[in-house]
Design an enzyme around this catalytic site. Sequence first.
Site, PDB file in Angstrom:
ATOM      1  N   LYS A 206       0.884  -1.092  -0.547  1.00 29.10           N
ATOM      2  CA  LYS A 206      -0.161  -0.185  -0.203  1.00 29.10           C
ATOM      3  C   LYS A 206       1.077   1.095   0.079  1.00 29.10           C
ATOM      4  O   LYS A 206       2.055   1.188   0.484  1.00 29.10           O
ATOM      5  CB  LYS A 206      -0.744   0.406   0.851  1.00 29.10           C
ATOM      6  CG  LYS A 206      -2.001  -1.393   1.319  1.00 29.10           C
ATOM      7  CD  LYS A 206      -2.770  -0.993   2.742  1.00 29.10           C
ATOM      8  CE  LYS A 206      -3.471  -2.203   3.114  1.00 29.10           C
ATOM      9  NZ  LYS A 206      -4.217  -1.466   1.596  1.00 29.10           N
ATOM     10  N   ARG A 280      -9.542 -12.620   2.452  1.00 24.75           N
ATOM     11  CA  ARG A 280     -10.669 -13.143   1.812  1.00 24.75           C
ATOM     12  C   ARG A 280     -10.049 -14.376   2.254  1.00 24.75           C
ATOM     13  O   ARG A 280     -10.319 -15.583   2.027  1.00 24.75           O
ATOM     14  CB  ARG A 280     -10.789 -13.071   0.387  1.00 24.75           C
ATOM     15  CG  ARG A 280     -10.045 -12.793  -0.697  1.00 24.75           C
ATOM     16  CD  ARG A 280     -10.335 -12.312  -1.453  1.00 24.75           C
ATOM     17  NE  ARG A 280      -9.969 -11.000  -1.709  1.00 24.75           N
ATOM     18  CZ  ARG A 280     -10.364 -10.138  -2.674  1.00 24.75           C
ATOM     19  NH1 ARG A 280     -11.043 -10.529  -3.419  1.00 24.75           N
ATOM     20  NH2 ARG A 280     -10.824  -9.137  -1.968  1.00 24.75           N
TER      21      ARG A 280
END
Length: 428
Positions: A206, A280
Amino acid sequence: MSSTVSVFVSTQQPNQSAWKSSTAAILGEQGATIYLGENEADNIRKIQKAGRQLDSMGVKSVSLQGDGWDIERQWAFSNGFTDTLTKNQINWAGATEQLQQLRETAAWIRQLINLPPNEIYPESLANQVADKLTGIGGDAVTVRSVVGDELVAEGRMGIHTVGRASKRAPVMLVVDYNPSKNTDAPVDAVLIGKGITFDSGGYSIKSSEGMLAMKCDMGGAATVAGALVHAIQQGLQKRVQLVLCCAENLIDGSAYKLGDIITYKDGQTVEIVNTDAEGRLVLADGLIYAGEVNAPLIIDAATLTGAAQVAVGTEYNALFSVDDALAQSALKIADEQRELLWRLPLNQWHKDNCPSAFADTANSRPQKGGGAGGASNAAGFLLRFAPNNGAGWLHFDIAGAYNNSANGMWPAGATALGFRTIAATLLK
Protein backbone atom coordinates in the site's frame (compact mmCIF):
# COMPACT_ATOMS: atom_id res chain seq x y z
CA MET A 1 -22.34 26.31 32.58
CA SER A 2 -22.29 23.51 35.19
CA SER A 3 -19.91 20.57 34.95
CA THR A 4 -22.76 18.45 33.55
CA VAL A 5 -24.86 19.76 30.66
CA SER A 6 -28.57 18.87 30.61
CA VAL A 7 -29.84 17.69 27.22
CA PHE A 8 -33.54 17.69 26.26
CA VAL A 9 -35.50 16.56 23.22
CA SER A 10 -38.56 18.50 22.06
CA THR A 11 -41.10 18.24 19.28
CA GLN A 12 -42.04 21.92 19.65
CA GLN A 13 -39.93 24.01 17.33
CA PRO A 14 -38.47 27.26 18.72
CA ASN A 15 -40.29 30.38 17.56
CA GLN A 16 -37.12 32.37 17.32
CA SER A 17 -33.54 31.32 17.61
CA ALA A 18 -30.11 32.79 17.12
CA TRP A 19 -29.01 29.36 15.93
CA LYS A 20 -29.13 28.12 12.35
CA SER A 21 -32.00 25.73 11.65
CA SER A 22 -29.48 23.05 10.59
CA THR A 23 -27.91 23.04 14.06
CA ALA A 24 -28.53 19.71 15.81
CA ALA A 25 -28.55 21.04 19.38
CA ILE A 26 -29.47 24.57 20.47
CA LEU A 27 -27.97 25.77 23.73
CA GLY A 28 -29.89 27.84 26.24
CA GLU A 29 -29.95 28.63 29.95
CA GLN A 30 -31.26 25.16 30.90
CA GLY A 31 -28.81 23.31 28.70
CA ALA A 32 -29.05 21.89 25.18
CA THR A 33 -32.28 21.08 23.32
CA ILE A 34 -32.63 18.87 20.25
CA TYR A 35 -35.72 19.82 18.25
CA LEU A 36 -37.24 16.81 16.50
CA GLY A 37 -39.56 16.34 13.55
CA GLU A 38 -42.03 13.67 12.44
CA ASN A 39 -39.60 11.25 10.74
CA GLU A 40 -37.98 9.08 13.41
CA ALA A 41 -35.09 8.00 11.20
CA ASP A 42 -34.23 11.67 10.70
CA ASN A 43 -34.63 12.25 14.43
CA ILE A 44 -32.20 9.46 15.27
CA ARG A 45 -29.65 10.92 12.89
CA LYS A 46 -30.12 14.43 14.31
CA ILE A 47 -29.73 13.17 17.87
CA GLN A 48 -26.45 11.47 17.00
CA LYS A 49 -25.25 14.66 15.32
CA ALA A 50 -26.17 16.57 18.47
CA GLY A 51 -23.96 14.25 20.46
CA ARG A 52 -21.08 14.99 18.09
CA GLN A 53 -21.76 18.71 18.31
CA LEU A 54 -21.53 18.73 22.08
CA ASP A 55 -18.39 16.59 22.08
CA SER A 56 -16.73 18.92 19.56
CA MET A 57 -17.63 21.89 21.79
CA GLY A 58 -15.65 20.30 24.61
CA VAL A 59 -18.56 19.03 26.71
CA LYS A 60 -17.44 15.96 28.65
CA SER A 61 -20.49 15.14 30.81
CA VAL A 62 -24.22 15.31 30.05
CA SER A 63 -27.50 14.38 31.70
CA LEU A 64 -30.38 13.35 29.44
CA GLN A 65 -33.45 15.05 30.87
CA GLY A 66 -37.21 15.16 30.33
CA ASP A 67 -39.61 13.04 28.32
CA GLY A 68 -38.99 11.58 24.90
CA TRP A 69 -35.75 9.71 25.57
CA ASP A 70 -36.49 6.10 24.56
CA ILE A 71 -33.66 3.57 24.37
CA GLU A 72 -32.88 4.08 20.68
CA ARG A 73 -32.72 7.86 21.00
CA GLN A 74 -30.41 7.57 23.98
CA TRP A 75 -28.22 5.07 22.12
CA ALA A 76 -28.03 7.38 19.11
CA PHE A 77 -26.90 10.21 21.36
CA SER A 78 -24.34 7.90 22.94
CA ASN A 79 -22.85 7.04 19.55
CA GLY A 80 -22.39 10.72 18.80
CA PHE A 81 -21.30 11.79 22.27
CA THR A 82 -18.24 9.55 22.24
CA ASP A 83 -14.75 10.87 21.88
CA THR A 84 -12.11 8.60 20.38
CA LEU A 85 -10.91 7.45 23.80
CA THR A 86 -14.48 7.06 25.19
CA LYS A 87 -13.99 9.34 28.19
CA ASN A 88 -17.28 11.26 27.97
CA GLN A 89 -19.89 10.58 30.65
CA ILE A 90 -23.67 10.20 30.22
CA ASN A 91 -26.36 10.20 32.91
CA TRP A 92 -29.15 8.24 31.24
CA ALA A 93 -32.83 9.14 31.22
CA GLY A 94 -33.90 5.51 31.72
CA ALA A 95 -32.95 1.88 30.97
CA THR A 96 -29.63 2.71 32.61
CA GLU A 97 -28.25 -0.82 33.01
CA GLN A 98 -29.07 -1.87 29.44
CA LEU A 99 -27.63 1.29 27.91
CA GLN A 100 -24.51 1.27 30.06
CA GLN A 101 -23.86 -2.34 29.07
CA LEU A 102 -24.25 -1.44 25.41
CA ARG A 103 -21.95 1.55 25.77
CA GLU A 104 -19.28 -0.50 27.54
CA THR A 105 -19.37 -3.23 24.89
CA ALA A 106 -19.14 -0.69 22.08
CA ALA A 107 -16.25 1.01 23.90
CA TRP A 108 -14.43 -2.33 24.18
CA ILE A 109 -14.84 -2.97 20.45
CA ARG A 110 -13.65 0.53 19.60
CA GLN A 111 -10.72 0.26 21.95
CA LEU A 112 -9.54 -2.98 20.31
CA ILE A 113 -9.76 -1.47 16.83
CA ASN A 114 -8.14 1.81 17.85
CA LEU A 115 -5.15 0.23 19.60
CA PRO A 116 -1.84 0.86 17.83
CA PRO A 117 -0.32 -2.09 15.97
CA ASN A 118 2.61 -2.30 18.39
CA GLU A 119 0.05 -3.24 21.07
CA ILE A 120 -2.47 -5.30 19.11
CA TYR A 121 -1.06 -8.22 17.12
CA PRO A 122 -2.40 -11.74 16.46
CA GLU A 123 -1.68 -13.35 19.83
CA SER A 124 -2.53 -10.25 21.87
CA LEU A 125 -5.83 -9.87 20.00
CA ALA A 126 -6.64 -13.54 20.60
CA ASN A 127 -5.73 -13.25 24.28
CA GLN A 128 -7.80 -10.10 24.86
CA VAL A 129 -10.85 -11.61 23.20
CA ALA A 130 -10.44 -14.90 25.05
CA ASP A 131 -10.11 -13.11 28.40
CA LYS A 132 -13.16 -10.94 27.73
CA LEU A 133 -15.41 -13.83 26.76
CA THR A 134 -14.19 -16.05 29.57
CA GLY A 135 -14.96 -13.24 31.98
CA ILE A 136 -18.47 -12.87 30.55
CA GLY A 137 -19.33 -16.53 29.94
CA GLY A 138 -17.47 -18.24 32.79
CA ASP A 139 -17.20 -22.02 32.60
CA ALA A 140 -19.55 -22.09 29.60
CA VAL A 141 -16.59 -20.82 27.54
CA THR A 142 -13.63 -22.87 26.35
CA VAL A 143 -10.80 -21.47 24.26
CA ARG A 144 -8.32 -22.97 21.80
CA SER A 145 -5.58 -21.14 19.90
CA VAL A 146 -3.77 -22.60 16.89
CA VAL A 147 -0.51 -20.69 16.56
CA GLY A 148 2.25 -20.43 13.97
CA ASP A 149 3.26 -23.70 12.34
CA GLU A 150 0.45 -25.48 14.20
CA LEU A 151 -1.77 -23.91 11.52
CA VAL A 152 0.03 -25.92 8.83
CA ALA A 153 -0.43 -29.11 10.82
CA GLU A 154 -4.17 -28.41 10.97
CA GLY A 155 -4.41 -27.38 7.32
CA ARG A 156 -5.26 -23.69 7.96
CA MET A 157 -3.12 -22.57 5.07
CA GLY A 158 -4.71 -19.19 4.38
CA ILE A 159 -3.97 -17.76 7.82
CA HIS A 160 -0.47 -19.23 7.87
CA THR A 161 0.40 -18.03 4.38
CA VAL A 162 -0.68 -14.44 5.04
CA GLY A 163 0.95 -14.23 8.47
CA ARG A 164 4.17 -16.19 8.13
CA ALA A 165 6.37 -13.19 7.21
CA SER A 166 5.75 -11.47 10.55
CA LYS A 167 7.84 -12.13 13.65
CA ARG A 168 4.50 -12.25 15.46
CA ALA A 169 2.93 -15.62 14.72
CA PRO A 170 -0.47 -15.90 13.03
CA VAL A 171 -3.28 -17.37 15.13
CA MET A 172 -6.62 -19.05 14.63
CA LEU A 173 -8.64 -18.53 17.80
CA VAL A 174 -11.68 -20.72 18.49
CA VAL A 175 -13.93 -19.68 21.39
CA ASP A 176 -16.70 -22.16 22.18
CA TYR A 177 -19.65 -20.75 24.12
CA ASN A 178 -21.66 -23.79 25.20
CA PRO A 179 -24.21 -22.85 27.89
CA SER A 180 -25.53 -26.41 28.18
CA LYS A 181 -21.96 -27.66 28.86
CA ASN A 182 -22.89 -30.79 26.92
CA THR A 183 -19.92 -31.61 24.71
CA ASP A 184 -22.26 -33.34 22.25
CA ALA A 185 -24.53 -30.31 21.86
CA PRO A 186 -24.78 -29.16 18.24
CA VAL A 187 -23.14 -25.89 17.27
CA ASP A 188 -25.98 -23.49 16.43
CA ALA A 189 -23.85 -20.77 14.86
CA VAL A 190 -20.28 -19.85 13.99
CA LEU A 191 -19.06 -16.24 13.94
CA ILE A 192 -15.94 -15.61 11.86
CA GLY A 193 -13.85 -12.45 12.04
CA LYS A 194 -11.05 -11.11 9.89
CA GLY A 195 -8.24 -10.33 12.33
CA ILE A 196 -5.53 -8.71 10.21
CA THR A 197 -3.93 -6.66 12.97
CA PHE A 198 -1.83 -4.72 10.47
CA ASP A 199 -1.99 -4.75 6.68
CA SER A 200 0.98 -3.44 4.74
CA GLY A 201 -0.47 -4.95 1.58
CA GLY A 202 2.41 -7.40 1.37
CA TYR A 203 4.40 -7.26 -1.87
CA SER A 204 1.37 -5.52 -3.41
CA ILE A 205 2.33 -2.82 -0.93
CA LYS A 206 0.00 0.00 0.00
CA SER A 207 0.95 3.65 -0.19
CA SER A 208 2.01 5.25 3.09
CA GLU A 209 -1.27 7.18 3.22
CA GLY A 210 -3.28 4.02 2.52
CA MET A 211 -1.39 2.08 5.17
CA LEU A 212 -1.82 4.57 8.01
CA ALA A 213 -5.21 3.29 9.21
CA MET A 214 -4.50 -0.40 8.64
CA LYS A 215 -4.51 -1.15 12.34
CA CYS A 216 -8.28 -1.23 11.80
CA ASP A 217 -8.11 -4.27 9.51
CA MET A 218 -9.03 -6.47 12.47
CA GLY A 219 -12.33 -4.62 12.80
CA GLY A 220 -14.29 -7.69 11.73
CA ALA A 221 -12.75 -9.78 14.52
CA ALA A 222 -13.53 -7.11 17.12
CA THR A 223 -17.09 -6.69 15.83
CA VAL A 224 -18.07 -10.37 15.95
CA ALA A 225 -16.34 -10.78 19.32
CA GLY A 226 -18.31 -7.83 20.68
CA ALA A 227 -21.51 -9.24 19.17
CA LEU A 228 -20.99 -12.49 21.07
CA VAL A 229 -20.25 -10.57 24.28
CA HIS A 230 -23.49 -8.62 23.87
CA ALA A 231 -25.55 -11.70 23.00
CA ILE A 232 -24.29 -13.55 26.09
CA GLN A 233 -25.13 -10.56 28.26
CA GLN A 234 -28.63 -10.62 26.74
CA GLY A 235 -29.14 -14.26 27.78
CA LEU A 236 -27.96 -16.26 24.75
CA GLN A 237 -28.73 -19.95 25.28
CA LYS A 238 -27.41 -21.32 21.98
CA ARG A 239 -24.03 -22.94 21.41
CA VAL A 240 -22.01 -20.45 19.39
CA GLN A 241 -18.40 -20.69 18.31
CA LEU A 242 -16.26 -17.67 17.51
CA VAL A 243 -13.41 -18.10 15.02
CA LEU A 244 -10.90 -15.28 14.64
CA CYS A 245 -8.45 -15.50 11.72
CA CYS A 246 -5.52 -13.40 12.92
CA ALA A 247 -2.34 -12.39 11.11
CA GLU A 248 -0.07 -9.47 10.24
CA ASN A 249 0.32 -9.02 6.48
CA LEU A 250 3.97 -8.01 6.32
CA ILE A 251 7.00 -8.46 4.06
CA ASP A 252 10.25 -10.40 4.43
CA GLY A 253 12.00 -13.11 2.46
CA SER A 254 9.40 -15.67 3.49
CA ALA A 255 6.36 -13.57 2.53
CA TYR A 256 3.90 -14.94 0.01
CA LYS A 257 4.28 -13.64 -3.52
CA LEU A 258 2.31 -12.99 -6.67
CA GLY A 259 1.90 -16.25 -8.51
CA ASP A 260 2.05 -18.43 -5.40
CA ILE A 261 -0.66 -21.08 -5.11
CA ILE A 262 -2.32 -22.01 -1.80
CA THR A 263 -3.93 -25.42 -1.38
CA TYR A 264 -6.67 -25.31 1.25
CA LYS A 265 -7.80 -28.08 3.56
CA ASP A 266 -10.83 -28.79 1.38
CA GLY A 267 -8.56 -29.25 -1.66
CA GLN A 268 -9.33 -25.96 -3.41
CA THR A 269 -6.36 -24.15 -4.93
CA VAL A 270 -5.96 -20.37 -5.08
CA GLU A 271 -3.49 -18.38 -7.17
CA ILE A 272 -2.26 -15.16 -5.58
CA VAL A 273 -2.61 -12.20 -7.95
CA ASN A 274 -2.74 -9.55 -5.21
CA THR A 275 -1.17 -9.95 -1.77
CA ASP A 276 -3.33 -7.04 -0.58
CA ALA A 277 -6.44 -9.20 -1.05
CA GLU A 278 -5.46 -11.15 2.06
CA GLY A 279 -8.62 -10.92 4.16
CA ARG A 280 -10.53 -13.39 2.01
CA LEU A 281 -7.59 -15.81 2.22
CA VAL A 282 -7.77 -16.02 6.02
CA LEU A 283 -11.59 -16.05 6.16
CA ALA A 284 -11.61 -19.10 3.88
CA ASP A 285 -10.05 -21.12 6.72
CA GLY A 286 -12.80 -19.95 9.07
CA LEU A 287 -15.54 -20.91 6.60
CA ILE A 288 -14.01 -24.37 6.13
CA TYR A 289 -13.98 -24.77 9.92
CA ALA A 290 -17.67 -23.77 10.12
CA GLY A 291 -18.47 -26.54 7.65
CA GLU A 292 -16.54 -29.05 9.75
CA VAL A 293 -18.77 -28.38 12.79
CA ASN A 294 -21.96 -28.36 10.66
CA ALA A 295 -23.18 -24.97 11.87
CA PRO A 296 -26.56 -24.07 10.32
CA LEU A 297 -25.87 -20.33 10.74
CA ILE A 298 -22.55 -18.76 9.72
CA ILE A 299 -21.81 -15.05 9.97
CA ASP A 300 -18.53 -13.46 9.00
CA ALA A 301 -17.50 -9.83 9.31
CA ALA A 302 -14.52 -8.14 7.71
CA THR A 303 -13.13 -4.83 6.59
CA LEU A 304 -12.75 -6.67 3.32
CA THR A 305 -12.91 -4.28 0.37
CA GLY A 306 -12.60 -0.61 -0.44
CA ALA A 307 -15.19 -1.30 -3.12
CA ALA A 308 -17.87 -1.84 -0.47
CA GLN A 309 -17.08 1.55 1.03
CA VAL A 310 -17.26 3.17 -2.40
CA ALA A 311 -20.70 1.57 -2.86
CA VAL A 312 -22.31 2.38 0.51
CA GLY A 313 -20.11 5.04 2.10
CA THR A 314 -18.97 4.93 5.70
CA GLU A 315 -22.38 5.17 7.38
CA TYR A 316 -23.62 1.79 6.12
CA ASN A 317 -22.27 -1.73 6.27
CA ALA A 318 -22.64 -3.96 3.22
CA LEU A 319 -24.38 -7.34 3.36
CA PHE A 320 -23.87 -10.27 1.00
CA SER A 321 -25.73 -13.57 0.93
CA VAL A 322 -27.23 -16.06 -1.50
CA ASP A 323 -29.76 -17.07 1.17
CA ASP A 324 -32.55 -14.60 0.42
CA ALA A 325 -34.72 -15.37 3.46
CA LEU A 326 -31.75 -15.03 5.82
CA ALA A 327 -30.60 -11.82 4.15
CA GLN A 328 -34.05 -10.26 4.44
CA SER A 329 -34.19 -11.25 8.10
CA ALA A 330 -30.78 -9.61 8.71
CA LEU A 331 -31.89 -6.41 7.00
CA LYS A 332 -35.04 -6.31 9.14
CA ILE A 333 -33.03 -6.89 12.31
CA ALA A 334 -30.55 -4.15 11.33
CA ASP A 335 -33.46 -1.73 10.86
CA GLU A 336 -34.81 -2.65 14.31
CA GLN A 337 -31.37 -2.11 15.82
CA ARG A 338 -30.99 1.25 14.04
CA GLU A 339 -27.81 0.09 12.27
CA LEU A 340 -27.57 1.01 8.60
CA LEU A 341 -27.11 -2.06 6.39
CA TRP A 342 -27.44 -2.43 2.62
CA ARG A 343 -27.49 -5.62 0.57
CA LEU A 344 -25.17 -5.76 -2.43
CA PRO A 345 -25.27 -8.31 -5.27
CA LEU A 346 -24.09 -11.89 -4.85
CA ASN A 347 -24.92 -14.86 -7.04
CA GLN A 348 -23.43 -18.31 -7.41
CA TRP A 349 -21.66 -17.21 -10.59
CA HIS A 350 -19.67 -14.65 -8.64
CA LYS A 351 -17.53 -17.61 -7.53
CA ASP A 352 -16.04 -17.66 -11.03
CA ASN A 353 -15.32 -13.93 -11.37
CA CYS A 354 -11.65 -14.24 -10.41
CA PRO A 355 -10.46 -16.91 -12.88
CA SER A 356 -6.99 -18.47 -12.90
CA ALA A 357 -5.28 -20.57 -15.56
CA PHE A 358 -3.16 -22.22 -12.86
CA ALA A 359 -5.54 -22.87 -9.96
CA ASP A 360 -9.23 -23.30 -9.20
CA THR A 361 -9.49 -19.53 -8.71
CA ALA A 362 -7.40 -16.45 -8.16
CA ASN A 363 -7.80 -14.40 -4.99
CA SER A 364 -8.76 -11.29 -7.00
CA ARG A 365 -8.53 -9.81 -10.46
CA PRO A 366 -5.16 -8.32 -11.47
CA GLN A 367 -6.64 -4.83 -11.59
CA LYS A 368 -6.64 -1.89 -9.19
CA GLY A 369 -9.13 -2.56 -6.42
CA GLY A 370 -10.04 -5.88 -8.00
CA GLY A 371 -11.82 -4.20 -10.90
CA ALA A 372 -15.53 -3.59 -11.34
CA GLY A 373 -17.76 -5.28 -8.78
CA GLY A 374 -14.81 -5.88 -6.48
CA ALA A 375 -16.88 -6.29 -3.30
CA SER A 376 -19.21 -8.84 -4.92
CA ASN A 377 -16.27 -10.71 -6.43
CA ALA A 378 -14.61 -10.89 -3.01
CA ALA A 379 -17.85 -12.26 -1.56
CA GLY A 380 -17.96 -14.71 -4.46
CA PHE A 381 -14.50 -15.95 -3.50
CA LEU A 382 -15.77 -16.57 0.06
CA LEU A 383 -18.85 -18.32 -1.33
CA ARG A 384 -16.52 -20.99 -2.72
CA PHE A 385 -15.65 -21.96 0.86
CA ALA A 386 -19.05 -21.45 2.51
CA PRO A 387 -20.76 -24.77 3.35
CA ASN A 388 -24.00 -25.83 1.65
CA ASN A 389 -23.45 -23.49 -1.32
CA GLY A 390 -23.96 -20.52 0.97
CA ALA A 391 -27.25 -21.55 2.60
CA GLY A 392 -27.30 -20.15 6.14
CA TRP A 393 -24.35 -17.79 5.51
CA LEU A 394 -24.14 -14.00 5.90
CA HIS A 395 -21.11 -11.92 4.94
CA PHE A 396 -20.79 -8.41 6.40
CA ASP A 397 -18.28 -6.19 4.60
CA ILE A 398 -18.11 -3.59 7.34
CA ALA A 399 -17.42 -0.43 5.39
CA GLY A 400 -18.58 1.68 8.33
CA ALA A 401 -16.14 0.23 10.86
CA TYR A 402 -13.62 3.06 10.95
CA ASN A 403 -13.23 6.75 10.13
CA ASN A 404 -9.83 8.30 9.54
CA SER A 405 -11.05 11.56 11.06
CA ALA A 406 -14.05 12.81 13.03
CA ASN A 407 -17.19 13.72 11.10
CA GLY A 408 -20.70 14.91 11.83
CA MET A 409 -21.79 11.48 13.08
CA TRP A 410 -18.76 9.74 14.60
CA PRO A 411 -15.47 10.53 16.33
CA ALA A 412 -12.19 9.59 14.68
CA GLY A 413 -11.46 5.88 14.70
CA ALA A 414 -13.69 2.85 15.17
CA THR A 415 -17.50 3.00 15.25
CA ALA A 416 -18.47 -0.57 16.35
CA LEU A 417 -21.28 -0.40 13.77
CA GLY A 418 -22.80 -3.83 13.21
CA PHE A 419 -22.33 -5.61 16.52
CA ARG A 420 -25.94 -5.10 17.62
CA THR A 421 -27.31 -6.56 14.38
CA ILE A 422 -25.12 -9.65 14.61
CA ALA A 423 -25.96 -10.17 18.29
CA ALA A 424 -29.69 -9.81 17.63
CA THR A 425 -29.41 -12.32 14.77
CA LEU A 426 -27.93 -14.85 17.20
CA LEU A 427 -30.65 -14.17 19.74
CA LYS A 428 -33.53 -14.47 17.28
